[in-house]
Motif scaffolding. Structure first.
Motif, PDB file in Angstrom:
ATOM      1  N   LEU A  68       0.827  -0.977  -0.079  1.00 35.79           N
ATOM      2  CA  LEU A  68      -0.105   0.419   0.306  1.00 35.79           C
ATOM      3  C   LEU A  68       0.705   1.171   0.290  1.00 35.79           C
ATOM      4  N   VAL A  69       0.534   1.734  -0.817  1.00 39.67           N
ATOM      5  CA  VAL A  69       0.985   3.310  -0.705  1.00 39.67           C
ATOM      6  C   VAL A  69       0.673   4.721  -0.720  1.00 39.67           C
ATOM      7  N   GLU A  70       0.153   5.181   0.164  1.00 37.31           N
ATOM      8  CA  GLU A  70      -0.509   6.796   0.159  1.00 37.31           C
ATOM      9  C   GLU A  70       0.557   8.005   0.123  1.00 37.31           C
ATOM     10  N   SER A  71      -0.685   8.576  -1.178  1.00 36.56           N
ATOM     11  CA  SER A  71      -0.209  10.032  -1.491  1.00 36.56           C
ATOM     12  C   SER A  71      -0.819  10.952  -0.378  1.00 36.56           C
ATOM     13  N   GLY A  72      -1.035  11.920  -1.430  1.00 43.27           N
ATOM     14  CA  GLY A  72      -1.817  13.542  -0.803  1.00 43.27           C
ATOM     15  C   GLY A  72      -1.701  14.049   0.239  1.00 43.27           C
ATOM     16  N   GLY A  73      -1.255  14.161   1.064  1.00 42.39           N
ATOM     17  CA  GLY A  73      -1.234  14.714   2.285  1.00 42.39           C
ATOM     18  C   GLY A  73      -0.397  16.020   2.137  1.00 42.39           C
ATOM     19  N   GLY A  74      -0.123  16.877   2.436  1.00 45.50           N
ATOM     20  CA  GLY A  74       0.214  18.638   2.696  1.00 45.50           C
ATOM     21  C   GLY A  74      -0.994  19.319   3.939  1.00 45.50           C
ATOM     22  N   LEU A  75       0.196  20.361   3.881  1.00 46.09           N
ATOM     23  CA  LEU A  75      -0.159  21.441   4.334  1.00 46.09           C
ATOM     24  C   LEU A  75      -1.753  22.482   3.560  1.00 46.09           C
ATOM     25  N   VAL A  76      -2.587  22.111   4.477  1.00 41.91           N
ATOM     26  CA  VAL A  76      -3.748  22.983   4.269  1.00 41.91           C
ATOM     27  C   VAL A  76      -4.212  24.565   5.176  1.00 41.91           C
ATOM     28  N   GLN A  77      -5.108  25.263   4.803  1.00 43.53           N
ATOM     29  CA  GLN A  77      -5.725  26.217   5.390  1.00 43.53           C
ATOM     30  C   GLN A  77      -6.796  24.858   6.601  1.00 43.53           C
ATOM     31  N   ALA A  78      -7.739  25.743   7.656  1.00 42.87           N
ATOM     32  CA  ALA A  78      -8.529  25.518   8.339  1.00 42.87           C
ATOM     33  C   ALA A  78      -9.879  26.277   6.853  1.00 42.87           C
ATOM     34  N   GLY A  79     -10.716  25.463   7.060  1.00 44.92           N
ATOM     35  CA  GLY A  79     -11.764  24.792   5.862  1.00 44.92           C
ATOM     36  C   GLY A  79     -11.562  24.588   4.368  1.00 44.92           C
ATOM     37  N   GLY A  80     -10.218  24.337   4.170  1.00 47.20           N
ATOM     38  CA  GLY A  80      -9.912  23.738   3.107  1.00 47.20           C
ATOM     39  C   GLY A  80     -10.317  21.755   2.972  1.00 47.20           C
ATOM     40  N   SER A  81      -9.392  21.086   1.441  1.00 45.90           N
ATOM     41  CA  SER A  81      -9.852  19.909   1.807  1.00 45.90           C
ATOM     42  C   SER A  81      -8.566  19.119   0.816  1.00 45.90           C
ATOM     43  N   LEU A  82      -8.145  18.238   1.168  1.00 46.90           N
ATOM     44  CA  LEU A  82      -7.412  17.103   0.255  1.00 46.90           C
ATOM     45  C   LEU A  82      -7.878  16.167   0.262  1.00 46.90           C
ATOM     46  N   LEU A 141      -6.859  11.961  -0.344  1.00 41.08           N
ATOM     47  CA  LEU A 141      -5.100  10.949   0.340  1.00 41.08           C
ATOM     48  C   LEU A 141      -5.848  10.113  -0.902  1.00 41.08           C
ATOM     49  N   SER A 142      -4.609   9.391  -1.681  1.00 46.48           N
ATOM     50  CA  SER A 142      -5.022   8.744  -2.271  1.00 46.48           C
ATOM     51  C   SER A 142      -4.363   6.842  -1.806  1.00 46.48           C
ATOM     52  N   CYS A 143      -4.671   5.961  -1.479  1.00 46.90           N
ATOM     53  CA  CYS A 143      -4.221   4.713  -1.875  1.00 46.90           C
ATOM     54  C   CYS A 143      -3.746   3.692  -2.786  1.00 46.90           C
ATOM     55  N   LEU A 144      -3.460   3.769  -3.201  1.00 44.49           N
ATOM     56  CA  LEU A 144      -2.569   2.523  -4.518  1.00 44.49           C
ATOM     57  C   LEU A 144      -2.390   1.325  -4.108  1.00 44.49           C
TER      58      LEU A 144
END
Length: 116
Positions: free
Chosen positions: A4-18, A20-23
């Motif tokens: 399993l490999v995760e991706s898509g994390g990061g820094l975002v401001q409150a109220g924002g969106s992200l 995540l993917s798990c291949l």
């Protein structure tokens, strides 16, 4: 074995969106369910959302209505769409695959940081 490999994390401001993917790769036909867990500093790892091979989903109360778990079988990928993010969502997010035996396989984790 399943990897399993995760991706898509990061820094975002409150109220924002992200998103995540798990291949998943390997013997994915053995997987019974997949889930996203998170662990914040000093806290226990908790289940955030899960999805079974039949498509049944489940969410922890704190994210219900804000997060959506989904899967794309053609791409062997499970997603976690996170909207209306809050600082308390800050954590390392882990993907896991659960087998009928109850054993689980984990990814390496991806950091999500929500600033206020």
């Amino acid at each position: 074995q399943v990897q399993l490999v995760e991706s898509g994390g990061g820094l975002v401001q409150a109220g924002g969106s992200l998103r995540l993917s798990c291949l998943a790769s390997g013997s994915i036909f053995l997987i019974n369910a997949m889930g996203w867990h998170r662990q914040a500093p000093g806290k226990q790892r908790e289940l955030v959302a899960s999805i079974t091979s039949g498509g049944t989903t489940n969410y922890v109360d704190s994210v219900r209505g804000r997060f959506t778990i989904s899967r794309d079988n053609a791409k062997n990928t499970v997603y976690l769409q996170m909207n209306s993010l809050k600082p308390e969502d800050t954590a390392v997010y882990y993907c896991n695959a659960v087998f009928p035996s109850g054993l689980a396989r984990w990814g390496q984790g991806t950091q999500v940081t929500v600033s206020s």
